[in-house]
Motif scaffolding. Structure first.
Motif, PDB file in Angstrom:
ATOM      1  N   TRP A  45      26.072   2.599  22.227  1.00 30.81           N
ATOM      2  CA  TRP A  45      26.819   3.845  22.050  1.00 30.81           C
ATOM      3  C   TRP A  45      27.487   4.256  23.361  1.00 30.81           C
ATOM      4  O   TRP A  45      28.656   4.625  23.389  1.00 30.81           O
ATOM      5  CB  TRP A  45      25.877   4.939  21.526  1.00 30.81           C
ATOM      6  CG  TRP A  45      26.625   6.129  21.036  1.00 30.81           C
ATOM      7  CD1 TRP A  45      26.685   7.353  21.622  1.00 30.81           C
ATOM      8  CD2 TRP A  45      27.473   6.198  19.891  1.00 30.81           C
ATOM      9  NE1 TRP A  45      27.511   8.183  20.910  1.00 30.81           N
ATOM     10  CE2 TRP A  45      27.994   7.502  19.833  1.00 30.81           C
ATOM     11  CE3 TRP A  45      27.817   5.276  18.884  1.00 30.81           C
ATOM     12  CZ2 TRP A  45      28.870   7.902  18.828  1.00 30.81           C
ATOM     13  CZ3 TRP A  45      28.692   5.688  17.891  1.00 30.81           C
ATOM     14  CH2 TRP A  45      29.195   6.986  17.870  1.00 30.81           C
ATOM     15  N   ALA A 233      28.323   5.246  12.701  1.00 29.24           N
ATOM     16  CA  ALA A 233      29.524   4.502  13.119  1.00 29.24           C
ATOM     17  C   ALA A 233      29.529   3.098  12.509  1.00 29.24           C
ATOM     18  O   ALA A 233      30.565   2.589  12.085  1.00 29.24           O
ATOM     19  CB  ALA A 233      29.588   4.427  14.644  1.00 29.24           C
ATOM     20  N   ARG A 237      32.243   1.775   9.880  1.00 24.09           N
ATOM     21  CA  ARG A 237      33.027   0.553  10.127  1.00 24.09           C
ATOM     22  C   ARG A 237      32.943  -0.405   8.945  1.00 24.09           C
ATOM     23  O   ARG A 237      33.918  -1.003   8.533  1.00 24.09           O
ATOM     24  CB  ARG A 237      32.539  -0.134  11.402  1.00 24.09           C
ATOM     25  CG  ARG A 237      33.340  -1.395  11.687  1.00 24.09           C
ATOM     26  CD  ARG A 237      33.275  -1.859  13.103  1.00 24.09           C
ATOM     27  NE  ARG A 237      33.767  -0.866  14.046  1.00 24.09           N
ATOM     28  CZ  ARG A 237      33.915  -1.085  15.350  1.00 24.09           C
ATOM     29  NH1 ARG A 237      33.610  -2.273  15.833  1.00 24.09           N
ATOM     30  NH2 ARG A 237      34.368  -0.173  16.147  1.00 24.09           N
TER      31      ARG A 237
END
Ligand code: UDP
Length: 241
Positions: A45, A233, A237
């Motif tokens: 991250w 995330a 994606r």
């Protein structure tokens, strides 16, 4: 080819394949010093917004998934990794191999006194292992520390300065280090010295080492908030293809 998890490439190796690849870098193996890193979701991250950290990770000879979140992330993205390779277990396998050949390790990091205690414990656990040197992780003068390490020329250098400091420190200095392999290893010295307790085996098998750590050190909650962000995330994606 590395497996991409949100911009960080991981080597798809089992723990024992990773150890075999690493052992090649000890003295008599590969000529140039190399390093290994073991990013967890928090580091991945951080790396999204930190190009120096991304470069430090991609320059490593081995990038291993420390943290069940990385293994889940890779699976959700449709490119599964073979298994989780916790940094501390990876290092333990290398120490066992070094002990067999009378090789040396230098322990760098943690608060004053911790690396020495860890060294004493490791010597007991791995008879034959040479503790080439120890030094705490609160220093200003890189050159003096590097000179001290190079005077010992250890096969293995364990750099435990916390992430991402250790990854950046290793990447910046590796070319000038007379070591076979360097590894960024977070709080491993604290665990070996006994100042921090690792999650029991059952928690680890369930992939709950992070929860155990959070319960023991609630002040880590801020840092750990990157874990749900990382997972969202990854899912986002995947959904967007
Ligand atoms: N540390 C250090 N120098 C520093 C900052 C931290 O040696 O300038 C040490 C700290 O004492 C601890 C380790 O780095 O032993 C960080 O442990 P942590 O479990 O937080 O590692 P991480 O989760 O960041 O990998």
């Amino acid at each position: 080819m590395r497996i991409d998890v949100l911009g960080v490439g991981f080597d798809d190796l089992t723990a024992s394949e990773a150890a075999s690849a690493a052992v090649c870098h000890f003295s008599g193996g590969a000529a140039a010093p190399a390093y290994a890193v073991t990013p967890n979701p928090e580091i991945v991250w951080l790396a999204r917004k930190n190009s120096a950290l991304r470069d430090a990770i991609s320059g490593a000879a081995l990038v291993l998934p420390d943290g069940i979140g990385i293994v889940y992330g890779a699976r959700i993205l449709g490119t599964p990794l073979k298994e989780r390779v916790p940094g501390i277990d990876f290092a333990a396998a290398l120490l066992a191999s070094l002990a067999e050949r009378g090789g040396g390790v230098y322990l760098l990091g943690a608060k004053p006194g911790v690396a020495e205690t860890a060294g004493d414990k490791l010597r007991e656990t791995y008879p034959g292992l040479v503790i080439a040197g120890t030094r705490d992780g609160y220093f200003e003068d890189d050159a003096a520390v590097i000179a001290e390490i190079n005077a010992k020329a250890p096969d293995l250098l364990l750099v435990c300065l916390g992430a991402p400091k250790q990854e950046l420190w290793i990447a910046k200095n590796i070319a000038g280090l007379a070591v076979g392999l360097a590894i960024g290893l977070g709080g491993a010295l604290d665990v070996w010295a006994g100042t921090v307790k690792r999650a029991p085996e059952r928690w680890r098998r369930l992939g709950l080492e992070w929860l155990y750590r959070l319960l023991r050190e609630p002040r880590r909650i801020g840092r750990m908030m990157s874990l749900p962000k990382f997972l969202f995330a990854v899912i986002w994606r995947r959904i967007r293809g």
